[in-house]
Design an enzyme around this catalytic site. Structure first.
Site, PDB file in Angstrom:
ATOM      1  N   ASP A 142       3.024   7.521  -0.706  1.00 56.18           N
ATOM      2  CA  ASP A 142       3.836   8.707  -0.433  1.00 56.18           C
ATOM      3  C   ASP A 142       4.219   9.366  -1.766  1.00 56.18           C
ATOM      4  O   ASP A 142       3.804   8.906  -2.831  1.00 56.18           O
ATOM      5  CB  ASP A 142       5.077   8.296   0.384  1.00 56.18           C
ATOM      6  CG  ASP A 142       5.544   9.407   1.320  1.00 56.18           C
ATOM      7  OD1 ASP A 142       5.482  10.585   0.941  1.00 56.18           O
ATOM      8  OD2 ASP A 142       5.990   9.081   2.440  1.00 56.18           O
ATOM      9  N   LYS A 144       0.828  -1.218   0.000  1.00 57.06           N
ATOM     10  CA  LYS A 144       0.000   0.000   0.000  1.00 57.06           C
ATOM     11  C   LYS A 144       0.861   1.266   0.000  1.00 57.06           C
ATOM     12  O   LYS A 144       0.801   2.089   0.924  1.00 57.06           O
ATOM     13  CB  LYS A 144      -0.951   0.041   1.198  1.00 57.06           C
ATOM     14  CG  LYS A 144      -1.958  -1.110   1.226  1.00 57.06           C
ATOM     15  CD  LYS A 144      -2.955  -0.943   2.354  1.00 57.06           C
ATOM     16  CE  LYS A 144      -3.968  -2.067   2.427  1.00 57.06           C
ATOM     17  NZ  LYS A 144      -3.400  -3.351   2.893  1.00 57.06           N
TER      18      LYS A 144
HETATM   19  P1  5BU Z   1      -8.735 -10.836   6.716  1.00 57.34           P
HETATM   20  O1  5BU Z   1      -8.034 -11.691   7.694  1.00 57.34           O
HETATM   21  O2  5BU Z   1      -9.466 -11.656   5.628  1.00 57.34           O
HETATM   22  O3  5BU Z   1      -9.621  -9.798   7.330  1.00 57.34           O
HETATM   23  O4  5BU Z   1      -7.546 -10.074   5.953  1.00 57.34           O
HETATM   24  C1  5BU Z   1      -7.789  -9.099   4.989  1.00 57.34           C
HETATM   25  C2  5BU Z   1      -6.502  -8.624   4.361  1.00 57.34           C
HETATM   26  O5  5BU Z   1      -6.815  -7.662   3.362  1.00 57.34           O
HETATM   27  C3  5BU Z   1      -5.526  -7.951   5.311  1.00 57.34           C
HETATM   28  O6  5BU Z   1      -4.222  -8.365   4.930  1.00 57.34           O
HETATM   29  C4  5BU Z   1      -5.691  -6.462   5.054  1.00 57.34           C
HETATM   30  O7  5BU Z   1      -4.457  -5.777   5.144  1.00 57.34           O
HETATM   31  C5  5BU Z   1      -6.204  -6.408   3.637  1.00 57.34           C
HETATM   32  N1  5BU Z   1      -7.172  -5.324   3.367  1.00 57.34           N
HETATM   33  C6  5BU Z   1      -8.422  -5.251   3.943  1.00 57.34           C
HETATM   34  O8  5BU Z   1      -8.772  -6.106   4.747  1.00 57.34           O
HETATM   35  N2  5BU Z   1      -9.281  -4.248   3.600  1.00 57.34           N
HETATM   36  C7  5BU Z   1      -8.975  -3.278   2.721  1.00 57.34           C
HETATM   37  O9  5BU Z   1      -9.795  -2.409   2.414  1.00 57.34           O
HETATM   38  C8  5BU Z   1      -7.674  -3.334   2.141  1.00 57.34           C
HETATM   39  C9  5BU Z   1      -6.817  -4.346   2.484  1.00 57.34           C
HETATM   40 BR1  5BU Z   1      -7.195  -2.044   0.929  1.00 57.34          BR
END
Ligand code: 5BU
Length: 237
Positions: free
Chosen positions: A79, A76
């Site tokens: 900057d 992500k």
């Molecule tokens: P989860 O364990 O399924 O909740 O993980 C979701 C992953 O997706 C996690 O690594 C977050 O950094 C990533 N993510 C997210 O959950 N939501 C977002 O809007 C974004 C990234 Br952009």
């Protein structure tokens, strides 16, 4: 990169992205080896590893080759272009040397995307157009401006991290998917694979804890793969 991913989805019958949010290298490598055949993409947060070492990414690349999946580093970038260039190519992670895909918050504007593009050889970039978290600050207008930036920088910009379909010429990867939970204590919001793919029109689902925190991840990952590929096919007819 988009064509490569589309072929991979068909070939592996998987539109699943595993969010391998492990903090130990051995757990990450074990998951990649055991679950690699079920996924199209392995998504990493390389900077959460407490025992990262220069061999980690070489081992990941070997597993990616063995099981035919792509490596997506969820750094992500957010900057100015000059700083992002160093974050992408340098430091201890040297992301540009091993990742097949990267992502960025478009907030800083064109210079950031241009910088990532300049330093990329084979990589594709996903722009974060929407987020899954409760009360995030992204507005409908910001999402539309992200879409315009993506069109300008296609095909280097391959798609979006988003919650719903924005433009069919791009890939839509969506986090916030779980079969067993509606959210977590810190604002994460989940919907099912069916809602994400059929209702919201996303192409690929990103699943972390729904699989890796399950008591039987190897069984659960196949459940996610089969369900989501079924919905993927239903969407493409
Ligand atoms: P989860 O364990 O399924 O909740 O993980 C979701 C992953 O997706 C996690 O690594 C977050 O950094 C990533 N993510 C997210 O959950 N939501 C977002 O809007 C974004 C990234 Br952009």
């Amino acid at each position: 990169v988009k064509e490569k991913i589309t072929r991979l989805i068909q070939h592996k019958e998987s539109n699943l992205v595993l969010s391998a949010d492990f903090t130990r290298e051995e757990e990450l490598l074990q998951a990649a080896d055991q679950m690699g055949s079920s996924i199209a993409i392995l998504k990493t947060h390389i900077d959460i590893l407490e025992n990262f070492n220069p061999e980690t990414t070489l081992k990941l690349q070997a597993l990616a080759k063995k099981h035919n999946f792509l490596l997506f580093e969820d750094r992500k970038f957010a900057d100015i272009g000059s700083t992002v260039e160093k974050q992408y190519t340098g430091g201890i992670y040297k992301i540009s040397s091993w990742a097949d895909m990267i992502n960025a918050h478009p907030l800083p504007g064109e210079g950031l995307i241009q910088s990532l593009k300049n330093q990329s050889t084979r990589q594709g970039c996903l722009l974060i157009a929407e987020m899954s978290s409760q009360s995030n600050l992204i507005s409908a207008d910001y999402t539309l401006k992200t879409l315009a930036l993506a069109r300008k920088f296609a095909p280097f910009v391959t798609g979006f991290i988003c919650q719903k379909r924005l433009d069919p010429q791009f890939l839509h990867l969506t986090p916030g998917v779980s079969l067993s939970s509606k959210g977590d204590a810190l604002g994460q919001k989940y919907r099912t694979p069916e809602e994400a793919i059929i209702r919201d029109g996303c192409d690929m689902i990103i699943v972390g804890r729904g699989i890796i925190s399950h008591s039987n991840p190897l069984v659960e990952i196949e459940r996610y793969r089969k369900e989501s590929f079924h919905f993927f096919l239903a969407n493409s007819v």
